[in-house]
Design a protein around this motif. Structure first.
Motif, PDB file in Angstrom:
ATOM      1  N   LYS A 311      71.760 -81.863  26.566  1.00 17.97           N
ATOM      2  CA  LYS A 311      70.402 -82.061  27.044  1.00 17.97           C
ATOM      3  C   LYS A 311      70.449 -82.283  28.543  1.00 17.97           C
ATOM      4  O   LYS A 311      71.252 -83.077  29.019  1.00 17.97           O
ATOM      5  N   SER A 312      69.590 -81.548  29.262  1.00 19.16           N
ATOM      6  CA  SER A 312      69.631 -81.710  30.712  1.00 19.16           C
ATOM      7  C   SER A 312      68.339 -81.255  31.337  1.00 19.16           C
ATOM      8  O   SER A 312      67.848 -80.162  31.061  1.00 19.16           O
ATOM      9  N   GLU A 364      80.035 -82.711  29.446  1.00 22.27           N
ATOM     10  CA  GLU A 364      79.335 -83.870  30.017  1.00 22.27           C
ATOM     11  C   GLU A 364      78.922 -83.657  31.474  1.00 22.27           C
ATOM     12  O   GLU A 364      77.982 -84.280  31.959  1.00 22.27           O
ATOM     13  N   SER A 368      73.534 -84.840  29.031  1.00 22.07           N
ATOM     14  CA  SER A 368      73.987 -85.741  27.982  1.00 22.07           C
ATOM     15  C   SER A 368      74.385 -84.914  26.759  1.00 22.07           C
ATOM     16  O   SER A 368      73.748 -83.906  26.441  1.00 22.07           O
ATOM     17  N   GLU A 370      75.461 -84.814  22.665  1.00 19.58           N
ATOM     18  CA  GLU A 370      75.493 -85.519  21.384  1.00 19.58           C
ATOM     19  C   GLU A 370      76.159 -84.620  20.365  1.00 19.58           C
ATOM     20  O   GLU A 370      75.967 -83.408  20.413  1.00 19.58           O
TER      21      GLU A 370
END
Ligand code: ASP
Ligand code: MG
Length: 439
Positions: A311-312, A364, A368, A370
Motif C-alpha cells: 500500500k502506498s 518495504e 507498507s 502486509e
C-alpha cells in the motif's frame, strides 16, 4: 504414430504391468510407450540421495537394500521363466551396483540426478524383459539419447526431433517402442530430469517431436474431473477441454497432468487423452484446440498461497510503480499467480515461501507491506465463463458466505480465480459442486 504414457501406479505392480502390455498391443498404429518409474521408487531414490547429501550413509545403504529386495520380488512375480528372471536380475544388478558405488564417493548435484534417473531406467528394462518373455516384438529407445534440455532447463524440441527421428529411422519397420519418461540430458551432457511428475512432459514432448496422432496419458482415474475427488463426494469426468482450460486446471491443482505438458501438445496441435488403465473403455478426457461447450467445466484448488499487499500513496497517479514491484519478484525468481490493484494498493499472490523474507524486505521500500499466509486459490475453469453473466451470478451465489480475499476476473475467457483462507477450501469446493454443477 501415437504416444502412450503410463505413470508409476500403472506399472507399480506386476499385474498392472501385464495390463499395460495388453493395452499397448491392442491396436495397429505404431506406438512409442513412455514409462514412469514404479510407484514409490523415485521417492525412495530421493530419500537415498538425501541420506547421502546429509552424510547418513548407513541409512542410504539400508534403503538401497530395501529397494533391491522390492525389485527382486517384483521380478519373481512379473516373470515366469527362469531365463527371463535371470535376465532381469542381471540387468537390474547393474543399477544396484551403481547405487552401491556412489555410497563410496562424495555427493554432488550431478550425482543426485544420476540417482534419480535409476527408477525409469529400471522400469523400462523390466518391462522390456517382460514383453520379450511374452513374445511381443519391441525396441527400447534410450531417452538419454534424444531427450535434451538447455542451460535454462528448457527442452530443446528441435534437437529432440532430429535425434528421435534418427533413432526411429534406424529401426524402420518396427512398430512398438519403449522409452523412459522424466529423464534427459542437460546442456553439459549430464543426466538430468524434467522435475517431479515430468513423465507426462516427456510424453508430450515425444508426441510433439514425432507429430503424433494422439498423446495418451494413462493413469488410474478416468480423466480430469470437475472437482477434487479427495474433497467432495461426487465428481464427474470432463469429456472435452481446450488446451487453455486444461493448462489452467493443471496449474491450479488438478494433479492428474503435469502443467508443463500442455504447451508442446498445444503448440504442435496434438490431442491429449487422459485415460484409465483400470477402466480402459471409459471415455476419459480429450484435451484439444476446441473447448466444446460453453460454461463452467471444473474447479480446482491450489494450497500454500501467500497474499502480499503493498500500500502506498505514491502509487496515486504514478507510473512505473508495478514494474518496480514486479522486478523484486523477478530478482528472486518467484512467479506471481494472481494480482489485483486499486489506486493506492496492489495485492498479489505467490506459491513459494522460499525467498519471502528477502522479497518482503525489498518491498518495504515502496510502501507498507502486509501478508496473509495459508491462503488457497480456487480456480474456476470453463469456456467463455467470464463473458457469461449467468455463470458469474451462479458462481457467487453458490459461495455466498465464504470470505473471499481476492478475485481475478477477466484475465482470460476461461478462468475466474478466487483467493480464500485455506480453512475455507473444503467448504468452498463443496458449495461450488452443489451450486454450480448441481452435484
Ligand atoms: N518418476 C518421476 C516422479 O515420480 C516422474 C514421473 O513419474 O512422472 O516424479
Ligand atoms: Mg504423474
Amino acid at each position: 504414430m501415437k504416444v502412450m504414457k503410463f505413470g508409476g501406479t500403472s506399472v507399480g505392480k506386476p499385474e498392472r504391468m501385464h495390463g499395460v502390455a495388453q493395452l499397448i498391443t491392442r491396436g495397429d498404429e505404431p506406438t512409442i510407450v513412455v514409462l514412469s518409474a514404479l510407484s514409490g521408487t523415485t521417492n525412495f531414490l530421493v530419500s537415498i540421495s538425501n541420506g547421502l547429501a546429509g552424510n547418513d550413509r548407513s541409512d542410504a545403504k539400508q534403503k538401497i537394500d530395501q529397494l533391491e529386495a522390492h525389485y527382486q520380488q517384483f521380478i519373481n512375480d512379473l516373470l515366469q521363466t527362469d531365463t527371463a528372471r535371470q535376465k532381469a536380475r542381471t540387468q537390474l544388478a547393474e543399477h544396484f551396483e551403481f547405487l552401491n558405488i556412489i555410497l563410496k564417493i562424495s555427493f554432488s548435484e550431478a550425482l543426485n540426478k544420476d540417482i534419480l534417473a535409476q527408477g525409469e531406467l529400471m522400469s523400462t528394462k523390466l518391462f522390456s524383459v517382460y514383453l520379450e518373455e511374452a513374445g511381443v516384438e519391441h525396441v527400447l529407445l534410450p531417452a538419454l539419447e534424444f531427450m535434451q534440455i538447455d542451460a535454462h532447463e528448457e527442452p530443446q524440441i528441435g534437437s529432440i526431433k532430429v535425434k528421435l527421428s534418427q533413432l526411429l529411422h534406424a529401426n524402420q519397420g518396427k512398430k512398438l517402442f519403449i522409452t523412459q519418461g522424466y529423464i534427459c540430458r542437460n546442456s553439459k551432457g549430464e543426466v538430468d530430469n524434467l522435475k517431479r511428475g515430468g513423465s507426462d512432459y516427456s510424453a508430450s514432448l515425444v508426441a510433439a517431436a514425432i507429430n503424433a496422432s494422439v498423446c495418451e496419458i494413462w493413469t488410474d482415474i478416468d480423466g480430469m474431473h470437475n472437482n477434487d475427488p479427495r474433497v467432495v463426494d461426487k465428481t464427474v469426468p470432463i469429456e472435452q477441454l481446450s488446451f487453455d482450460e486444461a493448462a489452467e486446471l493443471a496449474y491450479f491443482g488438478a494433479k492428474i497432468l503435469h502443467p508443463a505438458s500442455i504447451w508442446p501438445a498445444q503448440h504442435f496441435n496434438i490431442p491429449v487423452k487422459l485415460l484409465n488403465t483400470m477402466d480402459p473403455e471409459a471415455k476419459g478426457t480429450v484435451i484439444q484446440q476446441q473447448a466444446g461447450s460453453v460454461g463452467i467445466k471444473a474447479v480446482a484448488a491450489k494450497d500454500g498461497i501467500v497474499a502480499i499487499k503493498i500500500k502506498s500513496s505514491r502509487m496515486l497517479l504514478a507510473y512505473g510503480f508495478l514494474r518496480k514491484i514486479f522486478e523484486v519478484f523477478e530478482k528472486y525468481r518467484t512467479s506471481i499467480d494472481m494480482i489485483t490493484t486499486s489506486e493506492v494498493a496492489v495485492s498479489l499472490t505467490i506459491d513459494s515461501q522460499e525467498n519471502l523474507a528477502e522479497i518482503l524486505k525489498e518491498l518495504e521500500a515502496f510502501g507498507s507491506v502486509e501478508i496473509d499466509e495459508n491462503q488457497t486459490i480456487v480456480s474456476i475453469v470453463g469456456n467463455e465463463i467470464a463473458q457469461t453473466p449467468e455463470v458469474m451470478k451462479k458462481l457467487f451465489n453458490a459461495i455466498n458466505n465464504i470470505p473471499v480475499r481476492m478475485v481475478s476476473y477477466g484475465g482470460s475467457k476461461h478462468n475466474v480465480s478466487l483467493l480464500i483462507p485455506a480453512a475455507y477450501k473444503v467448504e468452498t469446493l463443496q458449495l461450488l459442486n452443489k451450486g454450480v454443477f448441481g452435484l
